[in-house]
Scaffold this active site. Structure first.
Site, PDB file in Angstrom:
ATOM      1  N   SER A 178     -10.119   2.049   4.843  1.00  0.00           N
ATOM      2  CA  SER A 178      -9.016   1.816   5.798  1.00  0.00           C
ATOM      3  C   SER A 178      -8.219   3.082   6.143  1.00  0.00           C
ATOM      4  CB  SER A 178      -8.057   0.735   5.652  1.00  0.00           C
ATOM      5  OG  SER A 178      -8.451  -0.344   5.189  1.00  0.00           O
ATOM      6  N   GLU A 234      -3.243   5.990   6.805  1.00  0.00           N
ATOM      7  CA  GLU A 234      -3.070   5.333   5.413  1.00  0.00           C
ATOM      8  C   GLU A 234      -3.692   6.324   4.539  1.00  0.00           C
ATOM      9  OE1 GLU A 234      -3.217   1.320   4.490  1.00  0.00           O
ATOM     10  OE2 GLU A 234      -5.162   1.787   3.517  1.00  0.00           O
ATOM     11  N   ARG A 264       0.912  -1.090   0.064  1.00  0.00           N
ATOM     12  CA  ARG A 264      -0.087   0.089   0.168  1.00  0.00           C
ATOM     13  C   ARG A 264       0.810   1.349   0.110  1.00  0.00           C
ATOM     14  NH1 ARG A 264      -6.085  -0.805   2.313  1.00  0.00           N
ATOM     15  NH2 ARG A 264      -6.149  -2.901   1.708  1.00  0.00           N
TER      16      ARG A 264
HETATM   17  C1  LIG Z   1     -15.009   1.874   1.017  1.00  0.00           C
HETATM   18  C2  LIG Z   1     -13.623   1.902   0.825  1.00  0.00           C
HETATM   19  C3  LIG Z   1     -12.851   0.719   0.572  1.00  0.00           C
HETATM   20  C4  LIG Z   1     -11.402   0.540   0.059  1.00  0.00           C
HETATM   21  N1  LIG Z   1     -10.832  -0.489  -0.086  1.00  0.00           N
HETATM   22  C5  LIG Z   1      -9.543  -0.593  -0.298  1.00  0.00           C
HETATM   23  C6  LIG Z   1      -8.818  -1.674  -0.630  1.00  0.00           C
HETATM   24  O1  LIG Z   1      -9.412  -2.802  -0.614  1.00  0.00           O
HETATM   25  N2  LIG Z   1      -7.570  -1.686  -1.112  1.00  0.00           N
HETATM   26  C7  LIG Z   1      -6.675  -0.649  -1.181  1.00  0.00           C
HETATM   27  O2  LIG Z   1      -5.751  -0.560  -1.356  1.00  0.00           O
HETATM   28  N3  LIG Z   1      -7.491   0.589  -1.002  1.00  0.00           N
HETATM   29  C8  LIG Z   1      -8.725   0.567  -0.543  1.00  0.00           C
HETATM   30  N4  LIG Z   1      -9.445   2.078  -0.449  1.00  0.00           N
HETATM   31  C9  LIG Z   1      -8.800   3.274  -0.792  1.00  0.00           C
HETATM   32  C10 LIG Z   1      -9.020   3.862  -1.936  1.00  0.00           C
HETATM   33  O3  LIG Z   1     -10.114   2.945  -2.658  1.00  0.00           O
HETATM   34  C11 LIG Z   1      -7.743   3.637  -3.021  1.00  0.00           C
HETATM   35  O4  LIG Z   1      -6.590   4.348  -2.338  1.00  0.00           O
HETATM   36  C12 LIG Z   1      -8.080   4.257  -4.372  1.00  0.00           C
HETATM   37  O5  LIG Z   1      -6.724   4.126  -5.227  1.00  0.00           O
HETATM   38  C13 LIG Z   1      -8.122   5.809  -4.229  1.00  0.00           C
HETATM   39  O6  LIG Z   1      -8.405   6.485  -5.565  1.00  0.00           O
HETATM   40  P1  LIG Z   1      -9.018   7.757  -5.793  1.00  0.00           P
HETATM   41  O7  LIG Z   1      -9.180   8.309  -7.260  1.00  0.00           O
HETATM   42  O8  LIG Z   1     -10.122   8.151  -4.767  1.00  0.00           O
HETATM   43  O9  LIG Z   1      -7.796   8.607  -5.177  1.00  0.00           O
HETATM   44  P2  LIG Z   1      -7.786  10.047  -4.159  1.00  0.00           P
HETATM   45  O10 LIG Z   1      -8.650   9.906  -2.942  1.00  0.00           O
HETATM   46  O11 LIG Z   1      -8.637  11.089  -5.251  1.00  0.00           O
HETATM   47  O12 LIG Z   1      -6.444  10.484  -4.284  1.00  0.00           O
HETATM   48  C14 LIG Z   1      -5.476   9.644  -3.139  1.00  0.00           C
HETATM   49  C15 LIG Z   1      -4.314  10.342  -3.515  1.00  0.00           C
HETATM   50  O13 LIG Z   1      -3.385  10.061  -4.781  1.00  0.00           O
HETATM   51  C16 LIG Z   1      -3.242  11.048  -5.538  1.00  0.00           C
HETATM   52  N5  LIG Z   1      -3.462  11.215  -6.804  1.00  0.00           N
HETATM   53  C17 LIG Z   1      -4.809  10.674  -7.311  1.00  0.00           C
HETATM   54  N6  LIG Z   1      -4.868  10.550  -8.740  1.00  0.00           N
HETATM   55  C18 LIG Z   1      -3.595  10.759  -9.108  1.00  0.00           C
HETATM   56  C19 LIG Z   1      -3.014  10.927 -10.275  1.00  0.00           C
HETATM   57  N7  LIG Z   1      -3.790  10.934 -11.267  1.00  0.00           N
HETATM   58  N8  LIG Z   1      -1.755  11.306 -10.595  1.00  0.00           N
HETATM   59  C20 LIG Z   1      -0.960  11.592  -9.102  1.00  0.00           C
HETATM   60  N9  LIG Z   1      -1.717  11.419  -7.891  1.00  0.00           N
HETATM   61  C21 LIG Z   1      -2.881  11.028  -7.797  1.00  0.00           C
HETATM   62  C22 LIG Z   1      -3.923  12.341  -4.750  1.00  0.00           C
HETATM   63  O14 LIG Z   1      -3.276  13.644  -4.960  1.00  0.00           O
HETATM   64  C23 LIG Z   1      -3.948  11.761  -3.299  1.00  0.00           C
HETATM   65  O15 LIG Z   1      -2.837  11.965  -2.547  1.00  0.00           O
HETATM   66  C24 LIG Z   1     -10.932   1.760  -0.124  1.00  0.00           C
HETATM   67  C25 LIG Z   1     -11.449   3.305   0.161  1.00  0.00           C
HETATM   68  C26 LIG Z   1     -12.873   3.204   0.340  1.00  0.00           C
HETATM   69  C27 LIG Z   1     -13.522   4.421   0.738  1.00  0.00           C
END
Ligand SMILES: Cc1cc2nc3c(=O)[nH]c(=O)nc-3n(C[C@H](O)[C@H](O)[C@H](O)COP(=O)(O)OP(=O)(O)OC[C@H]3O[C@@H](n4cnc5c(N)ncnc54)[C@H](O)[C@@H]3O)c2cc1C
Length: 358
Positions: free
Chosen positions: A244, A354, A165
């Protein structure tokens, strides 16, 4: 031509549904849009936040800078042969939809990562992982624009420095690059071998048995993951949540021993793998640092299904913070800090976030 807005609420752009204000906000549909946004004179000297689905961000206050919402779309076949296919996926694509699409095409490799909310571009940032599969397992490379120079660079797997992660984009290159596309290598051949990641995961096996019969198909595995996640985890479409909230803590052998005196059955894992070995597995014997499950320890400390005002934890998962109507960023942050304080008092271990705290 980009549509740069001012003083926009981010409530619908983060899964906790926190009503914070971005000083500047723009949605980008191409690399050209992105370059125009970062070079716009109004935003010069303001910090930039790249936003995917907002599923891994905890806003603690308004954002006094430029929020760039990523909406780059497109999935292309970059290469293929009889055995494998390489996909080039634009970073604004929805991750759960990508997984569904690959499974419908019988392409194997990311099915255990079904239903993880967010965008493709954020998936390498935290090397998303679930059910013994990690993004890095099928990752080939990514393209990204450097924020300061506007130059495009390709990062191969090694350069991303993936860990559990974690990646270089959460560490030294945090907020330095905009990931524009990701290449994945998937297999066209599906088979379950006995010691594979599929069969190691007990809850996945039980779920498979509950609605299907061997020999399982790729679609069965996908459906089992989706069903399990729907049962166990909050659905961001129905409730405010951040998944998480904290990382699993790393402990040295002495700290682990102290914890085992209180909890002899505590599970622990290698730090760099998405793996759940048995306690007598060889792999655990020679390692000095292990990780322990934060969720399990929080549950032992009474944090499952807890509520304080408009913030709480999920009924099935002490690690998942949820919000109710009217929750403010301060409410959430006070609640998560209370969790950390209690954890420190009970276990003498620091809980690290995290999620990205902003
Ligand atoms: C209900 C739930 C369950 C989840 N289960 C899991 C799981 O099982 N496993 C797991 O690993 N995670 C899990 N997550 C966490 C989350 O889904 C992941 O971290 C996911 O990748 C976030 O994507 P996002 O587009 O919403 O990122 P955001 O929240 O929009 O961004 C996260 C970070 O990445 C950066 N970022 C986003 N896009 C880019 C880009 N294109 N270039 C550079 N930086 C960027 C942002 O600036 C920020 O720092 C869960 C979250 C929720 C709400």
């Amino acid at each position: 031509m980009i549509d740069l807005k001012e003083n926009i609420s981010l409530k619908k752009y983060n899964t906790l549904r926190l009503d914070v204000i971005a000083k500047f906000f723009v949605e980008v549909f191409s690399v050209e849009d992105f370059l125009e946004a970062i070079n716009s004179p109004q935003c010069k000297n303001f910090p930039i936040l790249i936003l995917g689905g907002g599923a891994n961000i905890l806003f603690t206050k308004d954002f006094d800078g430029l929020v760039i919402k990523n909406s780059l779309k497109g999935i292309k076949v970059a290469d293929e042969n009889d055995d494998e296919i390489i996909l080039e996926v634009a970073s604004g694509e929805d991750w759960p939809k990508l997984v569904e699409y690959t499974v419908n095409n019988n392409w194997v490799g990311i099915e255990n990562l079904a239903y993880i909310p967010g965008t493709v571009g954020a998936s390498p940032v935290q090397n998303i992982a679930a059910y013994s599969q990690s993004l890095e397992d099928n990752f080939v490379s990514l393209d990204a624009v450097e924020l300061t120079t506007g130059k495009i660079k390709t990062f191969n797997k090694e350069e991303c420095e993936f860990k559990y992660r974690d990646s270089i984009f959460k560490q030294t290159l945090k907020n330095k690059y905009f990931i524009t596309s990701v290449h994945f290598k998937l297999s066209k051949k599906f088979k379950i071998v006995d010691d594979s990641y599929h069969s190691r995961y007990e809850s996945l096996k039980d779920e498979l048995k509950s609605f299907s019969k061997e020999t399982y198909t790729l679609k069965d595995i996908y459906n089992a993951v989706v069903r399990l996640r729907q049962k166990k985890l909050p659905d961001p479409n129905k409730v405010g949540t951040i998944g998480s909230t904290f990382a699993n803590p790393f402990l040295n052998k002495l700290q682990l021993k102290r914890l085992q005196e209180k909890f002899p059955d505590i599970q622990y894992y290698p730090i760099d793998k998405m793996q759940y070995p048995n306690l007598d597995d060889e792999i655990l014997k020679n390692i000095e640092i292990v990780k322990v499950p934060a969720g399990w320890l929080l549950e032992e400390a009474g944090w499952k299904n807890k509520r304080s005002g408009n913030v709480g934890t999920h009924p099935n998962h002490a690690l998942c913070v949820v919000t109710y109507d009217g929750a403010t960023p301060e409410d959430v942050y006070n609640f998560t800090e209370e969790m950390r304080k209690d954890f420190k008092e009970k276990y003498n271990i620091e809980l690290e976030y995290e999620v990205n705290v902003i």
